[in-house]
Design a protein around this motif. Sequence first.
Motif, PDB file in Angstrom:
ATOM      1  N   ILE A   1      -4.153   6.803  -0.801  1.00 60.75           N
ATOM      2  CA  ILE A   1      -3.609   5.443  -0.653  1.00 60.75           C
ATOM      3  C   ILE A   1      -3.977   4.609  -1.866  1.00 60.75           C
ATOM      4  O   ILE A   1      -5.125   4.629  -2.326  1.00 60.75           O
ATOM      5  CB  ILE A   1      -4.154   4.769   0.622  1.00 60.75           C
ATOM      6  CG1 ILE A   1      -3.755   5.562   1.867  1.00 60.75           C
ATOM      7  CG2 ILE A   1      -3.659   3.324   0.733  1.00 60.75           C
ATOM      8  CD1 ILE A   1      -4.468   5.126   3.133  1.00 60.75           C
ATOM      9  N   HIS A   2      -3.013   3.851  -2.369  1.00 59.76           N
ATOM     10  CA  HIS A   2      -3.233   2.929  -3.486  1.00 59.76           C
ATOM     11  C   HIS A   2      -2.427   1.656  -3.248  1.00 59.76           C
ATOM     12  O   HIS A   2      -1.328   1.717  -2.672  1.00 59.76           O
ATOM     13  CB  HIS A   2      -2.805   3.575  -4.806  1.00 59.76           C
ATOM     14  CG  HIS A   2      -2.812   2.639  -5.976  1.00 59.76           C
ATOM     15  ND1 HIS A   2      -3.964   2.039  -6.439  1.00 59.76           N
ATOM     16  CD2 HIS A   2      -1.796   2.187  -6.765  1.00 59.76           C
ATOM     17  CE1 HIS A   2      -3.663   1.274  -7.479  1.00 59.76           C
ATOM     18  NE2 HIS A   2      -2.366   1.338  -7.692  1.00 59.76           N
ATOM     19  N   VAL A   3      -2.944   0.529  -3.661  1.00 63.59           N
ATOM     20  CA  VAL A   3      -2.233  -0.743  -3.533  1.00 63.59           C
ATOM     21  C   VAL A   3      -1.773  -1.205  -4.908  1.00 63.59           C
ATOM     22  O   VAL A   3      -2.561  -1.247  -5.866  1.00 63.59           O
ATOM     23  CB  VAL A   3      -3.134  -1.818  -2.890  1.00 63.59           C
ATOM     24  CG1 VAL A   3      -2.476  -3.194  -2.991  1.00 63.59           C
ATOM     25  CG2 VAL A   3      -3.412  -1.480  -1.439  1.00 63.59           C
TER      26      VAL A   3
ATOM     27  N   ALA B   1       0.866  -1.177   0.000  1.00 64.95           N
ATOM     28  CA  ALA B   1       0.000   0.000   0.000  1.00 64.95           C
ATOM     29  C   ALA B   1       0.905   1.230   0.000  1.00 64.95           C
ATOM     30  O   ALA B   1       1.724   1.405   0.899  1.00 64.95           O
ATOM     31  CB  ALA B   1      -0.901   0.004   1.231  1.00 64.95           C
TER      32      ALA B   1
ATOM     33  N   GLN C   1      -9.116  -4.415  -0.514  1.00 63.26           N
ATOM     34  CA  GLN C   1      -8.497  -5.117   0.614  1.00 63.26           C
ATOM     35  C   GLN C   1      -9.236  -4.884   1.933  1.00 63.26           C
ATOM     36  O   GLN C   1      -9.010  -5.610   2.899  1.00 63.26           O
ATOM     37  CB  GLN C   1      -7.038  -4.702   0.766  1.00 63.26           C
ATOM     38  CG  GLN C   1      -6.117  -5.231  -0.316  1.00 63.26           C
ATOM     39  CD  GLN C   1      -4.652  -5.059   0.051  1.00 63.26           C
ATOM     40  OE1 GLN C   1      -4.286  -4.427   1.040  1.00 63.26           O
ATOM     41  NE2 GLN C   1      -3.780  -5.647  -0.760  1.00 63.26           N
TER      42      GLN C   1
ATOM     43  N   ALA D   1      -7.090  -0.382  -3.337  1.00 60.22           N
ATOM     44  CA  ALA D   1      -6.923  -0.287  -1.886  1.00 60.22           C
ATOM     45  C   ALA D   1      -8.230  -0.646  -1.179  1.00 60.22           C
ATOM     46  O   ALA D   1      -8.231  -1.338  -0.154  1.00 60.22           O
ATOM     47  CB  ALA D   1      -6.479   1.125  -1.500  1.00 60.22           C
TER      48      ALA D   1
ATOM     49  N   LEU E   1      -8.958   6.653  -1.111  1.00 59.46           N
ATOM     50  CA  LEU E   1      -8.481   5.325  -1.498  1.00 59.46           C
ATOM     51  C   LEU E   1      -8.768   5.065  -2.968  1.00 59.46           C
ATOM     52  O   LEU E   1      -9.801   5.483  -3.495  1.00 59.46           O
ATOM     53  CB  LEU E   1      -9.186   4.235  -0.684  1.00 59.46           C
ATOM     54  CG  LEU E   1      -9.171   4.306   0.830  1.00 59.46           C
ATOM     55  CD1 LEU E   1     -10.000   3.160   1.394  1.00 59.46           C
ATOM     56  CD2 LEU E   1      -7.757   4.255   1.357  1.00 59.46           C
TER      57      LEU E   1
ATOM     58  N   SER F   1      -3.389  -2.447   2.793  1.00 58.00           N
ATOM     59  CA  SER F   1      -4.268  -1.287   2.770  1.00 58.00           C
ATOM     60  C   SER F   1      -4.837  -1.004   4.155  1.00 58.00           C
ATOM     61  O   SER F   1      -4.971   0.158   4.564  1.00 58.00           O
ATOM     62  CB  SER F   1      -5.403  -1.514   1.776  1.00 58.00           C
ATOM     63  OG  SER F   1      -6.305  -0.441   1.772  1.00 58.00           O
TER      64      SER F   1
END
Length: 298
Positions: A93-95, A11, A134, A131, A127, A68
């Motif tokens: 936030i990014h995965v 993440a 998850q 993200a 997000l 995440s």
Amino acid sequence: MSKRLDRRLVAVMFTDMVGYTALMQADERLGLDKRDLYMSALERHHLAFGGTIIQRLGDGSMSMFPSSLDAVLAAVAIQRELAVQEVPVRIGIHVGEVVVDPERLTGDAVNIAARIESFAVPGGVMLSDTAYDQIKNRSDVGVVSLGRFRLKNVGRPFELYAVSADGIVVPDPGALEGKGERFASLPSNLPDPAAPLVGRAADLASLIELAREHRVVTITGPGGVGKTRIVAELGRLLAPEFLDGVAFIALADVTDPAQFLPALADALDVKEAEGRTLREGVVSLIGDKKALVLLDNL
């Protein structure tokens, strides 16, 4: 021998102190004090939730977390602490997969995370859809969908989400601005199946191939044979291939050709505007999109 790259699925978090430059110009001491509070909160909550700050970017930061959930919990803790201290920070936030070096992260996921953060608002946590995937089954993390967006220099559209929790700002979806634009897509309004579709596998396979190869496909047959049911199932199966949406337009009540365009525009939520007809509005919505429009009882 070439060095083996350290690739990981992580993440990625970007943060940014909003208005820092203007504050430094107005009151340098206050600006530095708030920046110290911001960096202190970052360090403390990254440590608590297993995060690693990779870079400090002036009034921002880039970091990574194992998951995440870890990133979201850290972000919420950071925002709650900074809200009390009146330090305006936005977090995205990014995965995705990145290449990890001691002093930087590289890969598409880094660019995407930066774009996600650009749409965030002070006090909020934004997000990406990956993200969100998850944490979507976590009952202890509230999340609100903000719609689909086309991010600058990013191939596919992303659905963006905002964390909804005590002390966390949830933005107005219609007022979001960032490095990209809201994605104008068709409504996803396929009817729910009344019963399972049995014995139509061969017909569905043929229809899927036809829809992939041709711009227009017509299905005809007597009433009650199951045209609506198979068309709805076709839409469900092809939805992943039509990223701009799948719209089901029910036209059973349209008995006059003149009613067709208004009914179509109404179903697609297209309104007349100054200098633009309904027809032009419909063309503008779907003209350059990869979309599937299902006209039932045309």
